[in-house]
Design a protein around this motif. Sequence first.
Motif: not given
Length: 377
Positions: A272-279, A292-302
Amino acid sequence: MKSKPIRSTSRRAKVVLSTALVVCAVATVTPTAATAVTAGPTTARDGLSAGADAGAGVGADAGVDLGAGVERISVATDEGYGAASITPDGRSVVFTSLKNGPPQGGNEVYVRDRRTGLTRTVPLIESWTPAISGDGRQVAATAPAQGMTAQRMQQHSLDLGTLPVSCHRCNEPSLSSDGRYLAYGGLAQPGQRRQVVVADREGGSVSVSLANNSAPARPSLSGDGRYLAYQNLEKADVYLWDRTTGTTSAPVDGPSRSASLVQLSDDGRKVVYLSGSDTYVHDVGSGTAQLVPNVTGVAIDPTGRYLLYTPNGTGGPSLVLRDLRTGTDETVSDQPATAETDSVSTDGRDVVFQSAADGIVPGDTNGTSDVFVRRFF
């Protein structure tokens, strides 16, 4: 926002090793937990005194069903708490106090066993988010060295005490599931360049990356310790290293965008990575990325299926869990809240987060930040 079908459980780890440190005792803290249950009873036991038999009644193999709802993990009332991570099976949560603790002026680290209801004080003093191994037996954190301002890494086994780690101004620990492998960022001399190191508790370490700046590397290990994702902000890219082949991938974000790392899934299949305003969720096998547009990813499940994110913009919930396969969302918190990496258990069953809001569970009146777990089933 759509609601999502109910699902099931499991999870990951991180921490490790090299030259000597200090061995300290583990204290047991047993204040009463507050829980808001929406489906089924919460049967985690509290109020055990130090030295009590945690195996009597509710224990590791008791098969306790904690029930769906929200549980307050930081159950003391005299300080704020945050920087929490959860094991893949959802049983153990590591978190820190927000007050300075003796003797070195850092923050105390705690491990909460949700089955036994015991909170253990781990003898680590840290200033960054601690890591916990997937089996819940080891934690790693940074700490100021005795009489020095530079940070050092400490790894502590709940069975063996403090384990030896040697590094220079290191932080950002990430552990494999069994705690054998520890990844961390550190400053390499001369020049104070940022390096990413993976240490093996059975001997040896590998310097995976060296960058000409001191920006965070955010190393993230897979559960088996084979894969390591990290960011190089000098080049504004995210990379994946393979222990077995000794090779590093081309930037997973491709040649046309800059990126910063969020997390590698425990199975090593999703980055999971961020680029601009998207994840973006990069699939290692296919080489493709899910936007995954217009969100800030925080974590992913295993398993790499469930993404915890913060919606961009104002209004709406502060934390949302998305099923990347079906595209459905569930609200984790509709009050102001934050979360760290490694905050989602297997299959998205549990999410740990921090919030200073009052109304998340009954009786939370200390007016400061606390740690909570939302269980979806």
